[in-house]
Design a protein around this motif. Structure first.
Motif, PDB file in Angstrom:
ATOM      1  N   UNK A 217      46.506  46.030  50.338  1.00 30.04           N
ATOM      2  CA  UNK A 217      47.664  45.846  50.692  1.00 30.04           C
ATOM      3  C   UNK A 217      48.379  44.640  50.175  1.00 30.04           C
ATOM      4  N   UNK A 218      49.614  44.879  49.462  1.00 29.31           N
ATOM      5  CA  UNK A 218      50.388  43.735  49.028  1.00 29.31           C
ATOM      6  C   UNK A 218      49.771  42.812  47.937  1.00 29.31           C
ATOM      7  N   UNK A 219      49.150  43.456  47.400  1.00 30.99           N
ATOM      8  CA  UNK A 219      48.645  42.717  45.996  1.00 30.99           C
ATOM      9  C   UNK A 219      49.264  43.399  44.648  1.00 30.99           C
ATOM     10  N   UNK A 220      49.721  42.770  43.666  1.00 30.50           N
ATOM     11  CA  UNK A 220      50.260  43.344  42.617  1.00 30.50           C
ATOM     12  C   UNK A 220      49.327  44.422  41.818  1.00 30.50           C
ATOM     13  N   UNK A 221      50.106  45.368  41.406  1.00 30.80           N
ATOM     14  CA  UNK A 221      49.318  46.552  40.791  1.00 30.80           C
ATOM     15  C   UNK A 221      48.345  45.787  39.530  1.00 30.80           C
ATOM     16  N   UNK A 222      47.250  46.529  39.403  1.00 33.30           N
ATOM     17  CA  UNK A 222      46.272  46.210  38.301  1.00 33.30           C
ATOM     18  C   UNK A 222      45.224  47.271  37.993  1.00 33.30           C
ATOM     19  N   UNK A 223      44.718  46.820  36.971  1.00 34.25           N
ATOM     20  CA  UNK A 223      43.545  47.578  36.552  1.00 34.25           C
ATOM     21  C   UNK A 223      42.335  46.897  36.078  1.00 34.25           C
ATOM     22  N   UNK A 224      41.187  47.129  36.656  1.00 35.13           N
ATOM     23  CA  UNK A 224      40.027  46.552  36.695  1.00 35.13           C
ATOM     24  C   UNK A 224      38.866  47.379  36.153  1.00 35.13           C
ATOM     25  N   UNK A 225      38.312  46.717  34.946  1.00 38.97           N
ATOM     26  CA  UNK A 225      37.077  47.589  34.416  1.00 38.97           C
ATOM     27  C   UNK A 225      35.870  46.748  34.954  1.00 38.97           C
ATOM     28  N   UNK A 226      34.783  47.559  35.591  1.00 40.48           N
ATOM     29  CA  UNK A 226      33.683  46.674  36.102  1.00 40.48           C
ATOM     30  C   UNK A 226      32.509  47.359  35.377  1.00 40.48           C
ATOM     31  N   UNK A 227      31.514  46.626  35.074  1.00 37.74           N
ATOM     32  CA  UNK A 227      30.304  47.162  34.589  1.00 37.74           C
ATOM     33  C   UNK A 227      29.222  46.570  35.667  1.00 37.74           C
ATOM     34  N   UNK A 228      28.431  47.606  36.114  1.00 41.73           N
ATOM     35  CA  UNK A 228      27.181  47.014  37.037  1.00 41.73           C
ATOM     36  C   UNK A 228      25.762  47.449  36.503  1.00 41.73           C
ATOM     37  N   UNK A 229      25.062  46.469  36.524  1.00 42.50           N
ATOM     38  CA  UNK A 229      23.574  46.969  36.147  1.00 42.50           C
ATOM     39  C   UNK A 229      22.691  46.729  37.174  1.00 42.50           C
ATOM     40  N   UNK A 230      22.933  46.653  38.662  1.00 42.50           N
ATOM     41  CA  UNK A 230      22.013  46.345  39.716  1.00 42.50           C
ATOM     42  C   UNK A 230      20.756  47.095  39.866  1.00 42.50           C
ATOM     43  N   UNK A 231      21.138  48.474  39.527  1.00 44.44           N
ATOM     44  CA  UNK A 231      20.253  49.500  39.411  1.00 44.44           C
ATOM     45  C   UNK A 231      20.043  50.212  38.072  1.00 44.44           C
ATOM     46  N   UNK A 232      21.064  50.439  37.459  1.00 47.10           N
ATOM     47  CA  UNK A 232      21.221  50.823  36.189  1.00 47.10           C
ATOM     48  C   UNK A 232      22.329  50.759  35.528  1.00 47.10           C
ATOM     49  N   UNK A 233      22.813  50.850  34.185  1.00 49.54           N
ATOM     50  CA  UNK A 233      24.245  50.661  33.576  1.00 49.54           C
ATOM     51  C   UNK A 233      25.095  51.492  34.241  1.00 49.54           C
ATOM     52  N   UNK A 234      26.074  51.160  34.858  1.00 50.87           N
ATOM     53  CA  UNK A 234      27.185  51.891  35.311  1.00 50.87           C
ATOM     54  C   UNK A 234      28.566  51.234  34.848  1.00 50.87           C
ATOM     55  N   UNK A 235      29.510  52.193  34.266  1.00 48.94           N
ATOM     56  CA  UNK A 235      30.954  51.754  34.224  1.00 48.94           C
ATOM     57  C   UNK A 235      31.843  52.291  35.012  1.00 48.94           C
ATOM     58  N   UNK A 236      32.906  51.358  35.540  1.00 48.07           N
ATOM     59  CA  UNK A 236      33.677  51.697  36.555  1.00 48.07           C
ATOM     60  C   UNK A 236      35.122  51.258  36.201  1.00 48.07           C
ATOM     61  N   UNK A 237      36.051  52.147  36.593  1.00 45.49           N
ATOM     62  CA  UNK A 237      37.608  51.865  36.597  1.00 45.49           C
ATOM     63  C   UNK A 237      38.358  51.909  37.960  1.00 45.49           C
ATOM     64  N   UNK A 238      38.743  50.760  38.248  1.00 44.90           N
ATOM     65  CA  UNK A 238      39.633  50.610  39.443  1.00 44.90           C
ATOM     66  C   UNK A 238      40.918  50.188  39.196  1.00 44.90           C
ATOM     67  N   UNK A 239      41.798  51.281  39.728  1.00 44.74           N
ATOM     68  CA  UNK A 239      43.405  51.063  39.350  1.00 44.74           C
ATOM     69  C   UNK A 239      44.094  51.079  40.910  1.00 44.74           C
ATOM     70  N   UNK A 240      44.769  49.628  41.012  1.00 42.08           N
ATOM     71  CA  UNK A 240      45.615  49.716  42.243  1.00 42.08           C
ATOM     72  C   UNK A 240      46.939  50.055  41.808  1.00 42.08           C
ATOM     73  N   UNK A 241      47.793  50.973  42.246  1.00 45.07           N
ATOM     74  CA  UNK A 241      49.109  51.158  41.694  1.00 45.07           C
ATOM     75  C   UNK A 241      50.129  50.874  42.600  1.00 45.07           C
ATOM     76  N   UNK A 242      49.709  49.827  43.878  1.00 40.08           N
ATOM     77  CA  UNK A 242      50.449  49.217  44.657  1.00 40.08           C
ATOM     78  C   UNK A 242      50.559  50.061  45.780  1.00 40.08           C
ATOM     79  N   UNK A 243      50.222  51.288  45.950  1.00 42.65           N
ATOM     80  CA  UNK A 243      50.265  52.085  47.070  1.00 42.65           C
ATOM     81  C   UNK A 243      48.779  52.801  47.340  1.00 42.65           C
ATOM     82  N   UNK A 244      48.313  53.075  46.237  1.00 44.33           N
ATOM     83  CA  UNK A 244      46.731  53.699  46.337  1.00 44.33           C
ATOM     84  C   UNK A 244      45.839  53.082  45.453  1.00 44.33           C
TER      85      UNK A 244
END
Length: 242
Positions: free
Chosen positions: A106-133
């Motif tokens: 809440x009250x963070x400017x909209x963004x798109x975040x690309x994440x790579x996690x390999x703590x167990x196996x290789x995974x790609x993620x996308x996180x988009x915050x549009x200001x509301x959801x």
């Protein structure tokens, strides 16, 4: 923070490259290691916010930020927290899938975040915050490109996708060739070429993160002073000392 490509390399490794489009009056500090909450991090620092747009964590995670969500938004005068600090928080999370669901955006400017996690196996993620959801999804392990919604229209994004598709058809996806794409795609188009320059905002640096087995190399090139720095995160050594 405005053009990002991501490539899987076999089933365990990857190459992510980020062009930072920013005001020339907002310089960054070259990548360095630091310890936050007993966790080793590697990232270039934005002195204004104290955060970063790209970083690697001892949690075996890479986080990369682009400004804006799905579409251009109207900026507020102030926000509760900078996106660069959100990036650091995400690098520190124990279980990124569970913790993202519980994070207060809440009250963070909209963004798109690309994440790579390999703590167990290789995974790609996308996180988009549009200001509301928040919109959080796991991505297939396939090459992909992102362009910031704050600087590039849908038409510009589509043309950049075409440049990316042309690059994929050439077949050479080594780190050097991907870096070349990030320097030359769009040719002399300074408005929305991958190296862009609109005067008040321009491509100020390129950061490339390459994971190969236990080693993660971060190559940082400042286009302002033509300096290149490289740091290596040795996860095998980190595990031995952990």
């Amino acid at each position: 923070m405005c053009t990002v490509s991501l490539f899987p390399v076999h089933a365990t490794d990857f190459i992510l490259t980020s062009n930072r489009d920013e005001s020339p009056d907002r310089p960054a500090v070259n990548p360095s290691f630091s310890s936050v909450e007993n966790t080793k991090l590697l990232y270039p620092k934005d002195p204004l916010s104290g955060g970063t747009w790209i970083g690697v964590s001892e949690k075996k995670r890479l986080v990369c930020v682009l400004n804006g969500g799905f579409a251009l938004h109207e900026r507020k005068a102030t926000y509760r927290k900078s996106r660069g600090l959100v990036a650091k928080d995400l690098m520190l999370m124990q279980d990124v899938v569970e913790d993202v669901e519980n994070y207060n955006f809440k009250d963070i400017e909209p963004f798109t975040i690309v994440m790579v996690d390999w703590s167990t196996h290789l995974q790609f993620f996308e996180l988009v915050w549009d200001g509301e959801e928040r919109h959080f999804e796991k991505l297939p392990l396939k090459p992909r490109i992102w362009s910031s919604s704050t600087l590039y229209t849908e038409a510009m994004k589509k043309e950049r996708q075409c440049w990316f598709h042309d690059f994929l058809t050439e077949g050479d996806r080594r780190a050097e060739q991907i870096l070349k794409f990030h320097k030359t795609a769009g040719g002399t188009n300074r408005d929305y070429g991958v190296i862009m320059d609109r005067g008040f905002v321009k491509t100020t640096s390129i950061t490339q993160v390459e994971k190969c087995h236990y080693m993660v190399k971060m190559r940082y090139e400042s286009l302002e002073n033509e300096l290149i720095s490289e740091e290596v995160f040795d996860f095998q050594k980190s595990a031995m000392h952990g």
